[in-house]
Structure formats: C-alpha cells, structure tokens
Motif scaffolding. Sequence first.
Motif, mmCIF file in Angstrom:
data_model
loop_
_atom_site.group_PDB
_atom_site.id
_atom_site.type_symbol
_atom_site.label_atom_id
_atom_site.label_comp_id
_atom_site.label_asym_id
_atom_site.label_seq_id
_atom_site.Cartn_x
_atom_site.Cartn_y
_atom_site.Cartn_z
ATOM 1 N N GLU A 1 -40.342 -16.659 21.558
ATOM 2 C CA GLU A 1 -39.506 -16.708 20.623
ATOM 3 C C GLU A 1 -39.169 -15.429 19.930
ATOM 4 O OE1 GLU A 1 -40.372 -20.200 18.232
ATOM 5 O OE2 GLU A 1 -39.632 -21.725 19.815
ATOM 6 N N ILE A 2 -39.987 -14.736 19.708
ATOM 7 C CA ILE A 2 -40.335 -13.464 18.861
ATOM 8 C C ILE A 2 -40.501 -12.281 19.628
ATOM 9 C CG2 ILE A 2 -41.195 -12.226 17.046
ATOM 10 C CD1 ILE A 2 -39.001 -14.373 15.936
ATOM 11 N N TYR A 3 -39.939 -11.203 19.647
ATOM 12 C CA TYR A 3 -40.664 -10.080 20.461
ATOM 13 C C TYR A 3 -40.350 -9.028 19.410
ATOM 14 C CZ TYR A 3 -38.695 -12.897 24.046
ATOM 15 O OH TYR A 3 -38.295 -13.933 25.110
ATOM 16 N N TRP A 4 -41.330 -8.060 19.387
ATOM 17 C CA TRP A 4 -41.360 -6.680 18.624
ATOM 18 C C TRP A 4 -40.793 -5.529 19.414
ATOM 19 C CZ3 TRP A 4 -42.694 -7.009 13.673
ATOM 20 C CH2 TRP A 4 -43.249 -8.157 13.010
ATOM 21 N N LEU A 5 -39.715 -4.928 18.873
ATOM 22 C CA LEU A 5 -39.259 -3.796 19.396
ATOM 23 C C LEU A 5 -39.349 -2.620 18.642
ATOM 24 C CD1 LEU A 5 -36.770 -2.449 21.435
ATOM 25 C CD2 LEU A 5 -35.411 -2.946 19.322
ATOM 26 N N THR A 6 -39.941 -1.448 19.392
ATOM 27 C CA THR A 6 -40.326 -0.394 18.934
ATOM 28 C C THR A 6 -39.471 0.755 19.688
ATOM 29 O OG1 THR A 6 -42.521 -0.767 19.141
ATOM 30 C CG2 THR A 6 -42.032 1.507 18.914
ATOM 31 N N THR A 7 -38.627 1.283 18.835
ATOM 32 C CA THR A 7 -37.694 2.307 19.105
ATOM 33 C C THR A 7 -38.183 3.712 18.592
ATOM 34 O OG1 THR A 7 -36.155 1.869 17.284
ATOM 35 C CG2 THR A 7 -35.626 0.955 19.387
ATOM 36 N N ILE A 8 -37.403 4.768 18.748
ATOM 37 C CA ILE A 8 -38.026 6.094 18.347
ATOM 38 C C ILE A 8 -36.803 6.829 17.442
ATOM 39 C CG2 ILE A 8 -38.600 8.650 19.026
ATOM 40 C CD1 ILE A 8 -39.045 7.209 21.970
ATOM 41 N N ARG A 9 -36.925 6.933 16.231
ATOM 42 C CA ARG A 9 -36.122 7.508 15.134
ATOM 43 C C ARG A 9 -35.635 8.841 15.728
ATOM 44 N NH1 ARG A 9 -36.047 4.544 10.463
ATOM 45 N NH2 ARG A 9 -38.178 3.175 10.315
ATOM 46 N N ARG A 10 -34.671 9.199 14.951
ATOM 47 C CA ARG A 10 -34.159 10.748 15.331
ATOM 48 C C ARG A 10 -35.119 11.827 15.259
ATOM 49 N NH1 ARG A 10 -28.454 10.497 17.052
ATOM 50 N NH2 ARG A 10 -27.574 8.670 16.288
ATOM 51 N N ASP A 11 -35.981 11.474 14.219
ATOM 52 C CA ASP A 11 -37.091 12.515 13.651
ATOM 53 C C ASP A 11 -38.409 12.274 14.631
ATOM 54 O OD1 ASP A 11 -38.295 10.407 12.960
ATOM 55 O OD2 ASP A 11 -38.299 10.764 10.574
ATOM 56 N N GLY A 12 -38.169 11.495 15.517
ATOM 57 C CA GLY A 12 -39.553 11.182 16.303
ATOM 58 C C GLY A 12 -40.484 10.185 16.128
ATOM 59 N N SER A 13 -40.231 9.788 14.627
ATOM 60 C CA SER A 13 -41.282 8.681 14.229
ATOM 61 C C SER A 13 -40.852 7.368 14.914
ATOM 62 C CB SER A 13 -41.138 8.595 12.854
ATOM 63 O OG SER A 13 -39.973 8.236 12.306
ATOM 64 N N PRO A 14 -41.838 6.534 15.046
ATOM 65 C CA PRO A 14 -41.499 5.104 15.494
ATOM 66 C C PRO A 14 -40.803 4.225 14.640
ATOM 67 C CG PRO A 14 -43.759 5.287 14.863
ATOM 68 C CD PRO A 14 -43.067 6.565 14.639
ATOM 69 N N HIS A 15 -40.115 3.121 15.031
ATOM 70 C CA HIS A 15 -39.209 2.101 14.222
ATOM 71 C C HIS A 15 -39.786 0.865 14.998
ATOM 72 C CE1 HIS A 15 -35.892 -0.624 13.392
ATOM 73 N NE2 HIS A 15 -36.344 -0.037 12.067
#
Length: 169
Positions: free
Chosen positions: A35-49
């Motif tokens: 039901e829930i997933y965790w999404l990790t993306t990369i901010r423009r400064d290279g840090s994770p979100h």
Amino acid sequence: MADKEPVTELDARFSSDKATPTSWREARGILEAAEIYWLTTIRRDGSPHVTPLIGIWQDGALHFCTGPTEQKARNLEADARCVLTTGANSLTTGVDVVVEGTAVLVEDEARLGRLAEAYEAKYGHDWHFDVEDGAFTHEAGRALVFGVAPERGFGFAREGEYGQTRWRF
C-alpha cells in the motif's frame, strides 16, 4: 511495458548459510500488494529526497503520481533516476523489495485510464482520478503519472534465514 524475467542471484556475502534467493514472482507479488512505497529521487544539488507514496504495479512497472510542482516531480524533471522501496518493517519477518530504475512520464490516455481504474480498485473511491490532457485530474488538481520499470532490484528476506537477492533485468 511487459514484465521481464530477471536474472536472480543470492548474494552469499549478506545471506545466511541456508538462505535461498527470493523469486522475482514473490517480489512482484509484494510490489503489487504493497500500500505504501518510499520514493528516492535526486535533488538538483545532488542530495537525496525521500517521500512515501501510493502506487500501482502494472505492465511491468511501478506507477505513482505527483503534482507537477511537488519536489519529486521537479527532481525527476532534472534526473529521472530513482529508487522505489517497500517492505515489512520487521527485523525477523517479511521481505523488503528495492527497485532501481528510470521514471518515465506516462501520457497515453488509454494507459492512464487503466491506471486510474487500478488506483481506485486498490485504494478506494478517495483515490478516483479522471484522465485529461495526458495526466490524472482530481479535486486537488493535476497529477503527473510516472512508471518505473525495474533495471535492477534487491530483496532482503528475513523468514527464518536472512537472504539478500539481486535481480538484474
């Protein structure tokens, strides 16, 4: 996107002696049912979100939606690489599944219609979406839909034996 059958390997370095690899079929079942997933993306400064979200496994990809101005949408605009994770949150039971891939914007209205139906079937009427101009629409506004076909995946099993499985697509 069609479901691809990956090469499945147990990583003995991080597994108990009697562990066996988790099949992709089992992992895909976990992705479908979560039901829930965790999404990790990369901010423009290279840090994770990292952010939790809901999603649908369909046509060989995990799909999620987001408002066009949300952080994850802005991150994916600059760098479409991402990681989706779901699991049991228990030290002694369950299997955690990690999928690495590239988020692709879904704009085909027939496909979006099938995804909208799947969202409502899985999450209920509160998650009803209409399809308009290549996106989901609802009372809160417009939502972009992304699909992530696995390029690489990992499974972390804890059912009696600890086992780390790697899937290569």
